[in-house]
Design a protein around this motif. Structure first.
Motif, PDB file in Angstrom:
ATOM      1  N   PRO A  28      10.232   6.567   1.404  1.00  0.00           N
ATOM      2  CA  PRO A  28      10.335   7.324   0.052  1.00  0.00           C
ATOM      3  C   PRO A  28      12.048   7.248  -0.391  1.00  0.00           C
ATOM      4  CG  PRO A  28       9.778   8.667   1.569  1.00  0.00           C
ATOM      5  CD  PRO A  28       9.880   7.647   2.549  1.00  0.00           C
ATOM      6  N   LEU A  72      17.969  -0.948  12.254  1.00  0.00           N
ATOM      7  CA  LEU A  72      17.685  -2.446  12.049  1.00  0.00           C
ATOM      8  C   LEU A  72      16.381  -3.090  11.731  1.00  0.00           C
ATOM      9  CD1 LEU A  72      19.687  -3.365  15.165  1.00  0.00           C
ATOM     10  CD2 LEU A  72      20.644  -3.791  12.973  1.00  0.00           C
ATOM     11  N   ALA A  96      19.555  24.895   5.422  1.00  0.00           N
ATOM     12  CA  ALA A  96      18.986  24.606   3.981  1.00  0.00           C
ATOM     13  C   ALA A  96      17.836  23.865   4.013  1.00  0.00           C
ATOM     14  CB  ALA A  96      20.425  24.016   3.322  1.00  0.00           C
ATOM     15  N   GLU A  97      17.881  22.616   4.546  1.00  0.00           N
ATOM     16  CA  GLU A  97      16.748  21.600   4.674  1.00  0.00           C
ATOM     17  C   GLU A  97      15.633  22.308   5.238  1.00  0.00           C
ATOM     18  OE1 GLU A  97      17.888  18.884   7.544  1.00  0.00           O
ATOM     19  OE2 GLU A  97      16.314  17.317   6.853  1.00  0.00           O
ATOM     20  N   VAL A 124       0.135   4.293  -0.079  1.00  0.00           N
ATOM     21  CA  VAL A 124      -0.445   5.421   0.742  1.00  0.00           C
ATOM     22  C   VAL A 124      -0.020   5.125   2.140  1.00  0.00           C
ATOM     23  CG1 VAL A 124      -2.318   6.763   1.608  1.00  0.00           C
ATOM     24  CG2 VAL A 124      -1.963   6.043  -1.107  1.00  0.00           C
ATOM     25  N   GLU A 129      14.193  24.788   2.640  1.00  0.00           N
ATOM     26  CA  GLU A 129      13.510  24.242   1.354  1.00  0.00           C
ATOM     27  C   GLU A 129      12.168  23.670   1.980  1.00  0.00           C
ATOM     28  OE1 GLU A 129      16.230  21.232  -0.103  1.00  0.00           O
ATOM     29  OE2 GLU A 129      14.612  20.354  -1.503  1.00  0.00           O
ATOM     30  N   ASP A 141       0.903  -1.155   0.047  1.00  0.00           N
ATOM     31  CA  ASP A 141       0.046   0.012  -0.045  1.00  0.00           C
ATOM     32  C   ASP A 141       0.915   1.321  -0.009  1.00  0.00           C
ATOM     33  OD1 ASP A 141      -1.702   2.099   0.782  1.00  0.00           O
ATOM     34  OD2 ASP A 141      -3.072   0.701   1.718  1.00  0.00           O
ATOM     35  N   ARG A 159       2.273   3.409   3.062  1.00  0.00           N
ATOM     36  CA  ARG A 159       3.577   2.919   2.888  1.00  0.00           C
ATOM     37  C   ARG A 159       4.008   1.682   3.758  1.00  0.00           C
ATOM     38  NH1 ARG A 159       6.572   8.526   3.569  1.00  0.00           N
ATOM     39  NH2 ARG A 159       5.543   9.498   1.657  1.00  0.00           N
ATOM     40  N   CYS A 184      21.777   0.558   8.169  1.00  0.00           N
ATOM     41  CA  CYS A 184      21.047   0.706   9.243  1.00  0.00           C
ATOM     42  C   CYS A 184      21.584   1.960  10.370  1.00  0.00           C
ATOM     43  CB  CYS A 184      21.024  -0.625   9.928  1.00  0.00           C
ATOM     44  SG  CYS A 184      22.669  -1.109  10.395  1.00  0.00           S
ATOM     45  N   GLU A 188      15.829  11.895  -2.459  1.00  0.00           N
ATOM     46  CA  GLU A 188      15.852  12.634  -3.698  1.00  0.00           C
ATOM     47  C   GLU A 188      17.150  12.614  -4.397  1.00  0.00           C
ATOM     48  OE1 GLU A 188      14.240  16.441  -2.982  1.00  0.00           O
ATOM     49  OE2 GLU A 188      15.654  17.387  -4.185  1.00  0.00           O
ATOM     50  N   THR A 201      17.271  15.647   0.709  1.00  0.00           N
ATOM     51  CA  THR A 201      17.009  16.531  -0.219  1.00  0.00           C
ATOM     52  C   THR A 201      18.265  17.045  -0.807  1.00  0.00           C
ATOM     53  OG1 THR A 201      16.914  18.484   1.122  1.00  0.00           O
ATOM     54  CG2 THR A 201      15.015  16.970   1.195  1.00  0.00           C
ATOM     55  N   ASP A 202      17.889  17.650  -2.080  1.00  0.00           N
ATOM     56  CA  ASP A 202      18.985  18.132  -2.688  1.00  0.00           C
ATOM     57  C   ASP A 202      19.964  19.184  -1.986  1.00  0.00           C
ATOM     58  OD1 ASP A 202      20.356  17.968  -5.406  1.00  0.00           O
ATOM     59  OD2 ASP A 202      19.789  20.050  -5.498  1.00  0.00           O
ATOM     60  N   ALA A 203      19.371  20.099  -1.379  1.00  0.00           N
ATOM     61  CA  ALA A 203      19.821  21.133  -0.605  1.00  0.00           C
ATOM     62  C   ALA A 203      20.744  20.536   0.648  1.00  0.00           C
ATOM     63  CB  ALA A 203      18.814  22.071  -0.048  1.00  0.00           C
ATOM     64  N   GLU A 204      19.998  19.642   1.166  1.00  0.00           N
ATOM     65  CA  GLU A 204      20.826  19.032   2.314  1.00  0.00           C
ATOM     66  C   GLU A 204      22.104  18.242   2.039  1.00  0.00           C
ATOM     67  OE1 GLU A 204      17.961  16.074   3.893  1.00  0.00           O
ATOM     68  OE2 GLU A 204      18.849  15.775   5.880  1.00  0.00           O
ATOM     69  N   THR A 213      18.845  21.071   9.271  1.00  0.00           N
ATOM     70  CA  THR A 213      19.987  22.110   8.722  1.00  0.00           C
ATOM     71  C   THR A 213      19.131  23.318   8.328  1.00  0.00           C
ATOM     72  OG1 THR A 213      20.089  21.469   6.800  1.00  0.00           O
ATOM     73  CG2 THR A 213      21.765  20.262   8.382  1.00  0.00           C
TER      74      THR A 213
END
Lengths: 506, 506
Positions: free
Chosen positions: A236, A181, B307-308, A125, B311, A123, A127, A176, A239, A305-308, B305
């Motif tokens: 998820p 774990l 930046a995070e 949604v 965003e 599922d 997750r 992990c 990114e 995320t990209d920025a992080e 952070t």
């Protein structure tokens, strides 16, 4: 341990199970065959052979029979037949475990969950994925991929190992450190008790009332029940992921850099360390682009995320250089990132190419002790005259020293095991534990006497009896009897004696 | 529940403990006083009175005696004296629990851990604090603050509640969506078994061999042992935290926005929801700057952070507006951020100002059902003619509906409890559980019969017996007997009957 057949020694001393007479064995098999389909019961020697061991292949035993149930009802019937006869049952997932948790008993039955291999529900949604125990770890992530999701714990054996076995051993993996774990990624388990009752442990909610039996079942090595369904959390896909590789001219400095990194509050997705022996073996095997003259490398994966990730790559790079790295490389593209990881993931087979045999250890230490323990392992390696290649989940202090030896040289296996025992003692001495993610099984059952006091072992046995009063579920694994510990009292770590004295093996 | 004294009804039906004769009571107190210091044993009615209840103050009982040991040795001696006489023992932390876990037994002894209040060790490098059970939750974060660290789980009662009680109830808090419950933030617990043995559960390493008794002890409500030391993980304070407040003209739309937000892979540090009754009460009390005409607000804290956070603030803002928020405000400075939270944190006492009494419920539901359950609660509120103010840990589906009533109106308490039971039934119906973070205690013991099957309850009892074969540690709490469940069989949720039928209360 190498697949080279060893002289069979008794890993289960004293054998806790009454000997089953040929007549009783014939009766058992007849009862099983009458109750179940023909293809569910194996008992000819050639059929049993594939089940004689798990990943700890130095120990091999044939069970009385192997049951491969098609469904819950068959599993329940097989349990009832064994229970009535007092026959012990060992559950087996994919058989990739490294500590002998799925080693059969000669007077017992092995139950393979291989046919419980269905993904019941996924599922995106919620997750959550609800799967049968025989589903392979990687198959869950593959099924979740179209939704941008994955299952986080990733043991090296993830292509082959099954989720039921992951729960039984509370498996870890490269990620992990950040994602936990198996126990941190499973929300519910259904299991059959030895009485044949189906119980649900946990739920889809964050917390569940009553005792936390869900956590209890994790790492219980088939000793509390037969796992028949597992509901896992899906995450998820980050990114972005980026890998830095840092080289060091001293492994202890690399160890201290790990402590410094985590000390800065950065939790990488993965933080792995390899020493020179492991680097050379891996480079020679998969051409990962490692600096073969480095005394050690760290692989540090940052995800988010990209920025992080951009911010952290910069920060980690500075930090590693400041901590004494001689070189820090950031993967320039996804192909290089995958190459960096390919070297690490192939490290065990790579070491297998440079030594006839190797013995993979598994211990955990407080991170700040990494430098000290690396030094101690180097000293032990010299003292025993055996090379040790080090591959670590450095971020969480989980060590996998690989002891290189040649089983065809008389006494080398024993020497390797002795050295391995010394390394585990060293782990306990610095405040660590004798296992990280491989479980105890039979491999480390004596070291449990070093790790725990009698009051704690007594409590473990009481919990076991609460689930399995007759002691039929994989008895004799993971938790030593007080008798065994008394016999091996000379093992106590502070007295500086050998962990494997010359006594009957277990 | 209000502190208004209620007619005492028997919360422990049937009373599982043999009546203690006056002579036996006198002998017990004499033995305790001889073994322990004078200030360790209380038995006069006026001294016992402060211990008659915990936060579930509708139920009050005086124990035979209260023991307040100064050290481990005294605790062990008191246990031995009670054990020899078959006298049950209830452990008590700060007494802030909301489900009656620390309600004394009239034929039992209460043991307060208030004097176990020392921070034994705080190691900023290991990021661990080793503390005695009576140390207050907030005191740990205060002690860690100079190192830039804190202890993440933050129950509303964190000024007063103690870490031992947090373990016993597996407490949560505003931040547990991102940082987990108590069980996810504790690495080791020392406890005294009923036999007086000191056992260590868990370790400083990531994983520990043997059964996961550390997890088992979390939420066990004093029924498995007496917690005497807790080692907690400390986290670095996030670089930055920012709060968004979103207003909605329909609480169901707000509920769906929560599901959408989490569905995007954003895990806020806190994600709280309040409905109009709660908003008005809070605004009137602390002037948080909430929009008093909104049907619901969400408070969403993002931390990490710099930046995070930048965003995510942008992303969450767009997402909430897209999901139907009528207004989204970002706190312009730290003072406004603190004001936004002050309203939420004061919501319970604020509701206490607008109603003579309120009954705080605690249930958990799958996040996606938030909208549906909010609608259901509104319908039930109308049907019972009682207002319900809703304050939720929305992110993890943990509901705290506050039922407003007046205990001085005959029948209103009963009606409030009935309505509360219906809300919990609704939680189970949609796949949730009857508790989020307040435990079961005596408050929800009947609902455990709805949540679990007999096989599961039987397993719970077996586990209890493995620790406490005589049943002396807080017996009768948290896990109902099968007999009780049979008696309350009519409660089963699918039959649509009342959870509190007009029978002897428990």
């Amino acid at each position: 341990m190498s697949a080279q057949p060893q002289t069979p020694k008794d890993p289960l001393y004293p054998d806790p199970h009454p000997t089953v007479s040929p007549q009783a064995k014939a009766d058992l098999i007849k009862a099983l065959e009458q109750a179940l389909q023909a293809d569910t019961v194996l008992h000819e020697e050639e059929d049993l052979r594939p089940y004689e061991c798990d990943g700890l292949s130095a120990y091999r035993r044939l069970p009385l029979a192997v049951i491969i149930p098609h469904d819950l009802d068959q599993a329940r019937q097989a349990l009832a037949i064994c229970r009535e006869r007092g026959i012990p049952i060992t559950a087996r997932g994919a058989g990739t475990g490294l500590s002998g948790g799925a080693l059969p008993f000669p007077n017992g039955v092995l139950m393979s969950l291989a046919r419980f291999n269905e993904i019941i529900d996924l599922d995106p949604v919620k997750r959550l994925a609800r799967v049968q125990p025989g589903v392979r770890n990687l198959a869950i992530s593959e099924a979740a991929a179209p939704h941008g999701l994955y299952y986080a714990p990733d043991p090296s054996s993830q292509i082959a190992c099954s989720i039921g076995g992951n729960v039984a051993e509370n498996s870890g993996g490269v990620h992990c450190l950040k994602y936990g774990l198996t126990v941190h990624n499973v929300v519910a388990v259904k299991m059959l008790t030895i009485e044949g009752d189906l119980v649900t442990l946990g739920s889809e909610a964050l917390d569940s009332p009553g005792y936390d039996l869900l956590a209890l079942i994790h790492g219980s090595e088939g000793m509390l029940g037969i796992i028949v369904e597992v509901t896992v959390r899906l995450l998820p896909r980050p990114e972005r992921a980026q890998v830095l590789m840092a080289a060091f001219d001293n492994p202890q400095v690399a160890g201290e850099a790990v402590a410094a990194l985590i000390g800065q509050g950065i939790i990488p997705g993965g933080l792995e360390m390899m020493d020179n022996d492991a680097i050379r073996a891996a480079e020679d095997f998969v051409h990962a682009g490692y600096p073969v003259d480095a005394a050690a490398i760290l692989l540090c994966e940052l995800d988010g995320t990209d920025a992080e990730v951009s911010e952290q790559v910069h920060e980690v790079r500075e930090l590693l250089l400041g901590a004494g790295a001689t070189e820090v490389r950031t993967a320039t593209d996804e192909a290089e990132r995958m190459r960096f990881w390919a070297g690490r993931k192939a490290a065990f087979p790579a070491v297998g190419r440079i030594s006839p045999d190797y013995y993979c250890m598994d211990g955990t230490i407080p991170r700040r002790q990494l430098g000290k323990v690396l030094g101690g392992i180097a000293d032990l390696s010299k003292a025993y005259g055996l090379r040790v290649a080090n591959v670590f989940h450095a971020g969480d202090g989980n060590l996998h020293p690989l002891i290189l030896f040649d089983a065809n040289q008389p006494g080398e296996l024993e020497k390797a095991e002795e050295l391995g025992g010394q390394i585990l003692e060293l782990c306990v001495e610095v405040g660590g534990t004798i296992t990280g993610e491989h479980g105890v099984g039979i491999e480390k059952i004596n070291q449990m006497c070093v790790q725990f006091q009698p009051a704690e072992l007594t409590q473990f046995h009481a919990v076991k009896a609460a689930f399995d009063p007759q002691g039929l579920l994989n008895p004799g694994k993971a938790v030593p009897t007080l008798h065994r510990c008394a016999e091996f009292g000379a093992m106590h770590v502070h007295r500086g004696q050998l962990p494997f004295p010359d006594l009957p093996r277990f």
